[in-house]
Motif scaffolding. Sequence first.
Motif, PDB file in Angstrom:
ATOM      1  N   VAL A 116      -9.510 -70.601  39.824  1.00 46.67           N
ATOM      2  CA  VAL A 116      -9.220 -71.595  38.787  1.00 46.67           C
ATOM      3  C   VAL A 116      -9.965 -71.256  37.498  1.00 46.67           C
ATOM      4  O   VAL A 116      -9.406 -71.311  36.395  1.00 46.67           O
ATOM      5  CB  VAL A 116      -9.601 -73.006  39.280  1.00 46.67           C
ATOM      6  N   ILE A 117     -11.251 -70.894  37.627  1.00 44.30           N
ATOM      7  CA  ILE A 117     -12.034 -70.532  36.442  1.00 44.30           C
ATOM      8  C   ILE A 117     -11.445 -69.297  35.772  1.00 44.30           C
ATOM      9  O   ILE A 117     -11.315 -69.237  34.542  1.00 44.30           O
ATOM     10  CB  ILE A 117     -13.507 -70.301  36.832  1.00 44.30           C
ATOM     11  N   ALA A 118     -11.064 -68.307  36.593  1.00 43.91           N
ATOM     12  CA  ALA A 118     -10.454 -67.097  36.031  1.00 43.91           C
ATOM     13  C   ALA A 118      -9.126 -67.419  35.349  1.00 43.91           C
ATOM     14  O   ALA A 118      -8.838 -66.923  34.246  1.00 43.91           O
ATOM     15  CB  ALA A 118     -10.246 -66.052  37.129  1.00 43.91           C
ATOM     16  N   GLY A 119      -8.321 -68.264  35.988  1.00 37.43           N
ATOM     17  CA  GLY A 119      -7.056 -68.658  35.369  1.00 37.43           C
ATOM     18  C   GLY A 119      -7.263 -69.443  34.097  1.00 37.43           C
ATOM     19  O   GLY A 119      -6.470 -69.337  33.149  1.00 37.43           O
ATOM     20  N   GLY A 120      -8.342 -70.252  34.056  1.00 34.98           N
ATOM     21  CA  GLY A 120      -8.620 -71.041  32.867  1.00 34.98           C
ATOM     22  C   GLY A 120      -8.976 -70.192  31.658  1.00 34.98           C
ATOM     23  O   GLY A 120      -8.847 -70.653  30.519  1.00 34.98           O
ATOM     24  N   LEU A 121      -9.409 -68.956  31.890  1.00 37.06           N
ATOM     25  CA  LEU A 121      -9.741 -68.079  30.770  1.00 37.06           C
ATOM     26  C   LEU A 121      -8.506 -67.682  29.973  1.00 37.06           C
ATOM     27  O   LEU A 121      -8.608 -67.273  28.817  1.00 37.06           O
ATOM     28  CB  LEU A 121     -10.447 -66.816  31.285  1.00 37.06           C
ATOM     29  N   THR A 122      -7.347 -67.794  30.585  1.00 35.25           N
ATOM     30  CA  THR A 122      -6.101 -67.432  29.882  1.00 35.25           C
ATOM     31  C   THR A 122      -5.514 -68.598  29.102  1.00 35.25           C
ATOM     32  O   THR A 122      -4.586 -68.403  28.311  1.00 35.25           O
ATOM     33  CB  THR A 122      -5.045 -66.948  30.899  1.00 35.25           C
ATOM     34  N   LEU A 180      -4.173 -66.132  26.427  1.00 34.37           N
ATOM     35  CA  LEU A 180      -4.487 -64.724  26.626  1.00 34.37           C
ATOM     36  C   LEU A 180      -3.765 -64.220  27.869  1.00 34.37           C
ATOM     37  O   LEU A 180      -3.697 -64.928  28.883  1.00 34.37           O
ATOM     38  CB  LEU A 180      -5.994 -64.507  26.788  1.00 34.37           C
ATOM     39  N   ALA A 181      -3.265 -63.018  27.799  1.00 37.68           N
ATOM     40  CA  ALA A 181      -2.645 -62.402  28.962  1.00 37.68           C
ATOM     41  C   ALA A 181      -3.732 -62.024  29.971  1.00 37.68           C
ATOM     42  O   ALA A 181      -4.879 -61.755  29.576  1.00 37.68           O
ATOM     43  CB  ALA A 181      -1.859 -61.156  28.544  1.00 37.68           C
ATOM     44  N   PRO A 182      -3.406 -62.005  31.253  1.00 41.33           N
ATOM     45  CA  PRO A 182      -4.410 -61.615  32.268  1.00 41.33           C
ATOM     46  C   PRO A 182      -5.047 -60.262  31.968  1.00 41.33           C
ATOM     47  O   PRO A 182      -6.254 -60.080  32.189  1.00 41.33           O
ATOM     48  CB  PRO A 182      -3.604 -61.588  33.558  1.00 41.33           C
ATOM     49  N   GLN A 183      -4.258 -59.314  31.466  1.00 42.49           N
ATOM     50  CA  GLN A 183      -4.818 -58.000  31.157  1.00 42.49           C
ATOM     51  C   GLN A 183      -5.856 -58.101  30.038  1.00 42.49           C
ATOM     52  O   GLN A 183      -6.902 -57.428  30.091  1.00 42.49           O
ATOM     53  CB  GLN A 183      -3.695 -57.043  30.727  1.00 42.49           C
ATOM     54  N   THR A 186     -15.006 -55.039  29.578  1.00 46.22           N
ATOM     55  CA  THR A 186     -15.314 -54.139  28.450  1.00 46.22           C
ATOM     56  C   THR A 186     -15.295 -54.932  27.148  1.00 46.22           C
ATOM     57  O   THR A 186     -14.413 -54.740  26.300  1.00 46.22           O
ATOM     58  CB  THR A 186     -14.304 -52.968  28.387  1.00 46.22           C
ATOM     59  N   PRO A 187     -16.229 -55.863  26.985  1.00 45.94           N
ATOM     60  CA  PRO A 187     -16.250 -56.679  25.763  1.00 45.94           C
ATOM     61  C   PRO A 187     -16.483 -55.808  24.535  1.00 45.94           C
ATOM     62  O   PRO A 187     -17.311 -54.883  24.550  1.00 45.94           O
ATOM     63  CB  PRO A 187     -17.416 -57.643  26.007  1.00 45.94           C
ATOM     64  N   ASP A 188     -15.744 -56.105  23.467  1.00 47.18           N
ATOM     65  CA  ASP A 188     -15.839 -55.297  22.253  1.00 47.18           C
ATOM     66  C   ASP A 188     -16.193 -56.121  21.020  1.00 47.18           C
ATOM     67  O   ASP A 188     -16.207 -55.598  19.901  1.00 47.18           O
ATOM     68  CB  ASP A 188     -14.523 -54.550  22.010  1.00 47.18           C
ATOM     69  N   GLY A 189     -16.487 -57.416  21.224  1.00 53.78           N
ATOM     70  CA  GLY A 189     -16.874 -58.252  20.091  1.00 53.78           C
ATOM     71  C   GLY A 189     -15.722 -58.765  19.266  1.00 53.78           C
ATOM     72  O   GLY A 189     -15.941 -59.464  18.266  1.00 53.78           O
ATOM     73  N   LYS A 190     -14.498 -58.442  19.654  1.00 55.43           N
ATOM     74  CA  LYS A 190     -13.330 -58.929  18.925  1.00 55.43           C
ATOM     75  C   LYS A 190     -12.967 -60.341  19.393  1.00 55.43           C
ATOM     76  O   LYS A 190     -13.621 -60.916  20.255  1.00 55.43           O
ATOM     77  CB  LYS A 190     -12.171 -57.962  19.098  1.00 55.43           C
ATOM     78  N   ILE A 191     -11.880 -60.867  18.858  1.00 51.80           N
ATOM     79  CA  ILE A 191     -11.539 -62.274  19.075  1.00 51.80           C
ATOM     80  C   ILE A 191     -11.341 -62.603  20.548  1.00 51.80           C
ATOM     81  O   ILE A 191     -11.784 -63.653  21.021  1.00 51.80           O
ATOM     82  CB  ILE A 191     -10.283 -62.664  18.254  1.00 51.80           C
ATOM     83  N   ASP A 192     -10.706 -61.691  21.310  1.00 54.32           N
ATOM     84  CA  ASP A 192     -10.486 -61.967  22.730  1.00 54.32           C
ATOM     85  C   ASP A 192     -11.809 -62.055  23.486  1.00 54.32           C
ATOM     86  O   ASP A 192     -11.992 -62.936  24.334  1.00 54.32           O
ATOM     87  CB  ASP A 192      -9.597 -60.883  23.358  1.00 54.32           C
TER      88      ASP A 192
END
Length: 325
Positions: free
Chosen positions: A12-18, A24-27, A35-41
């Motif tokens: 549920v928590i993982a699904g809530g991230l979308t 946001l798409a699951p990918q 691989t966080p890059d500091g961008k909006i996502d």
Amino acid sequence: MTAAITVISLLVIAGGLTIGTRPLAPQAVMSALFTPDGKIDSILVWTLRLPRSLAAFVGGAGLAVSGYLMQTLTRNPLAGPELTGVSAGAVAPIVFCFVFLPWLSSALYPFIGMAGGLAGASATFWIARGGRGRPLHLALGGISVSLFLGAITTYVLLLSGPQVPSLLFWLSGGFQGRSWPQLAYMAPWVIVGVAGALACHRVLDLLALSEQAAAGMGLRLAFWKSAVLFLSVLPVAGVAPVAGPVAFVGLATPHIVRLLRPGSPAWSIALTVALGGLMTASADIIARSVAAPKEIPVGIITALIGGPVFIYLVQRRDGARAGGL
């Protein structure tokens, strides 16, 4: 059962991230997580959605354990943070300090909430003859204390001026804008409450029987009843400054756990943690998505679910009592 609910909670928590104003798409979520890059996502996932969902899970787990401890202590199915004056007792002094003592550090709010929660619960238990009266006595006592403290809170709100909108949203219960600092602020109080409940699970097993049976087995009732009451207030003291009074999680979750028949009190506590966290995290996702881009306070969602549960419990208790006449 506990493991299954924990896995469901993670999903549920993982699904809530979308889910959110910007879906946001699951990918994209997986990429932002690993691989966080500091961008909006990445900002949406790591700064806004993930800590908020974890805070909702931790807060719900704490409130559920608080309700479990209160119901075990009083052997009363209507006990809970909202119906024993604990939530109102914690909230009223926090609002007072926020309005009239703005220079006071927010780090002190859990201690203030704990003192107020203990005072509210003590007043309710005194009205309900130490928690040994009929369930109706406890409910009426808790409602009376909560209404009295709610009136004080409302009066303070009338004096707060421009702070009213933010305070009203907080009083509705919610996790809007909550991030890692709020999670770190709340988690120790919930962890100590849960760990304390697990540590004294044998005592809870005895208290669930009767005071006479517990005393006959050598339990020091005066000490352990005070200790369990203290442990039940700790999570509320930590959750209230962050999320406000989230309704009905502490009342409904222990009943659902008993229907699942987990066995020993230790497993009951573990299942209560998992189920309370799952319910609140799910309610938080609904609250921020059903009317996007606006948000509904989580307390409204949990109240819509918990209200019918409370009515059902009262009617079932009345029916059982009438059947025994």
